[in-house]
Design a protein around this motif. Structure first.
Motif, PDB file in Angstrom:
ATOM      1  N   GLU A  35       0.845  -1.192   0.000  1.00  0.00           N
ATOM      2  CA  GLU A  35       0.000   0.000   0.000  1.00  0.00           C
ATOM      3  C   GLU A  35       0.881   1.243   0.000  1.00  0.00           C
ATOM      4  O   GLU A  35       1.929   1.269   0.645  1.00  0.00           O
ATOM      5  CB  GLU A  35      -0.904  -0.013   1.235  1.00  0.00           C
ATOM      6  CG  GLU A  35      -1.914   1.094   1.268  1.00  0.00           C
ATOM      7  CD  GLU A  35      -2.865   0.983   2.454  1.00  0.00           C
ATOM      8  OE1 GLU A  35      -4.033   1.354   2.296  1.00  0.00           O
ATOM      9  OE2 GLU A  35      -2.431   0.536   3.522  1.00  0.00           O
ATOM     10  N   VAL A  37       0.537   5.211   0.958  1.00  0.00           N
ATOM     11  CA  VAL A  37      -0.361   6.088   1.714  1.00  0.00           C
ATOM     12  C   VAL A  37       0.216   7.497   1.764  1.00  0.00           C
ATOM     13  O   VAL A  37       1.398   7.679   2.073  1.00  0.00           O
ATOM     14  CB  VAL A  37      -0.557   5.556   3.156  1.00  0.00           C
ATOM     15  CG1 VAL A  37      -1.414   6.514   3.973  1.00  0.00           C
ATOM     16  CG2 VAL A  37      -1.165   4.170   3.144  1.00  0.00           C
ATOM     17  N   LEU A  84      -8.665   8.770  -7.049  1.00  0.00           N
ATOM     18  CA  LEU A  84      -8.745   8.661  -5.594  1.00  0.00           C
ATOM     19  C   LEU A  84     -10.093   9.219  -5.166  1.00  0.00           C
ATOM     20  O   LEU A  84     -10.432  10.363  -5.486  1.00  0.00           O
ATOM     21  CB  LEU A  84      -7.599   9.437  -4.945  1.00  0.00           C
ATOM     22  CG  LEU A  84      -6.193   9.024  -5.386  1.00  0.00           C
ATOM     23  CD1 LEU A  84      -5.152   9.969  -4.804  1.00  0.00           C
ATOM     24  CD2 LEU A  84      -5.908   7.597  -4.996  1.00  0.00           C
ATOM     25  N   ARG A 146      -9.191   6.999  -1.320  1.00  0.00           N
ATOM     26  CA  ARG A 146      -8.658   5.670  -1.629  1.00  0.00           C
ATOM     27  C   ARG A 146      -8.742   5.430  -3.141  1.00  0.00           C
ATOM     28  O   ARG A 146      -9.663   5.885  -3.811  1.00  0.00           O
ATOM     29  CB  ARG A 146      -9.444   4.583  -0.921  1.00  0.00           C
ATOM     30  CG  ARG A 146      -9.441   4.728   0.576  1.00  0.00           C
ATOM     31  CD  ARG A 146      -9.364   3.403   1.269  1.00  0.00           C
ATOM     32  NE  ARG A 146      -9.388   3.531   2.711  1.00  0.00           N
ATOM     33  CZ  ARG A 146      -8.337   3.786   3.471  1.00  0.00           C
ATOM     34  NH1 ARG A 146      -7.167   3.946   2.928  1.00  0.00           N
ATOM     35  NH2 ARG A 146      -8.443   3.878   4.776  1.00  0.00           N
ATOM     36  N   SER A 148      -6.683   2.625  -6.394  1.00  0.00           N
ATOM     37  CA  SER A 148      -5.908   1.401  -6.595  1.00  0.00           C
ATOM     38  C   SER A 148      -5.032   1.526  -7.833  1.00  0.00           C
ATOM     39  O   SER A 148      -5.297   2.331  -8.728  1.00  0.00           O
ATOM     40  CB  SER A 148      -6.824   0.186  -6.719  1.00  0.00           C
ATOM     41  OG  SER A 148      -7.628   0.302  -7.871  1.00  0.00           O
TER      42      SER A 148
END
Length: 156
Positions: A35, A37, A84, A146, A148
């Protein structure tokens, strides 16, 4: 004497056994982090000016990308980035996330880019340094966002 004759005959005995190898086609792609962040509550926000680029808070440094293929011919590694999204529905375009490979220039990530191309088979695993940053314009609304990244290794 008979013993020595028998030993001489046995020392010259030969045997032959066929041996075969069946190597399957294979490719492998791995990343050193699961991940990425950007936690701007841990960074000085707001910045002194906009646009402003933020490094990820996690991982603490670049991501290592490892690639292997034993396939003949060309290959391409692509990444597809989703926008996002916040829980409230606000959006930061994927192009505001930038990447650079092996210290090269910063390039907008989205929505789909070719990270690298090459020819196989590779000489074992090839390692690449992949860095990310988030560029904010000052128009983004507060929230937890969030998205991907989908990496695809394919033949050319």
């Amino acid at each position: 004497m008979r013993y020595w004759a028998m030993m001489l005959v046995l020392s010259w005995a030969l045997a032959q056994v066929p041996i075969g190898v069946n190597l399957p086609e294979g490719t492998s792609l791995s990343l050193s982090a699961e991940e990425v962040v950007f936690d701007l509550t841990q960074s000085p926000y707001p910045p002194p000016s906009f646009p402003f680029a933020y490094a990820p808070s996690s991982p603490q440094g670049p991501v290592t990308l490892r690639l292997f293929t034993n396939l003949e011919g060309g290959f391409a590694l692509e990444v597809e980035a989703s926008p996002l999204l916040s829980e409230g529905g606000a959006q930061i375009p994927a192009s505001q996330v930038e990447y650079r490979l092996n210290g090269g220039p910063w390039i907008p990530l989205g929505p789909k880019v070719v990270l690298l191309t090459g020819t196989g088979p590779t000489a074992g695993y090839q390692s690449y340094v992949l860095e990310f940053r988030l560029v904010l314009t000052g128009q983004e609304v507060p929230g937890v966002y969030r998205g991907s990244l989908l990496f695809t290794l394919s033949r050319l």
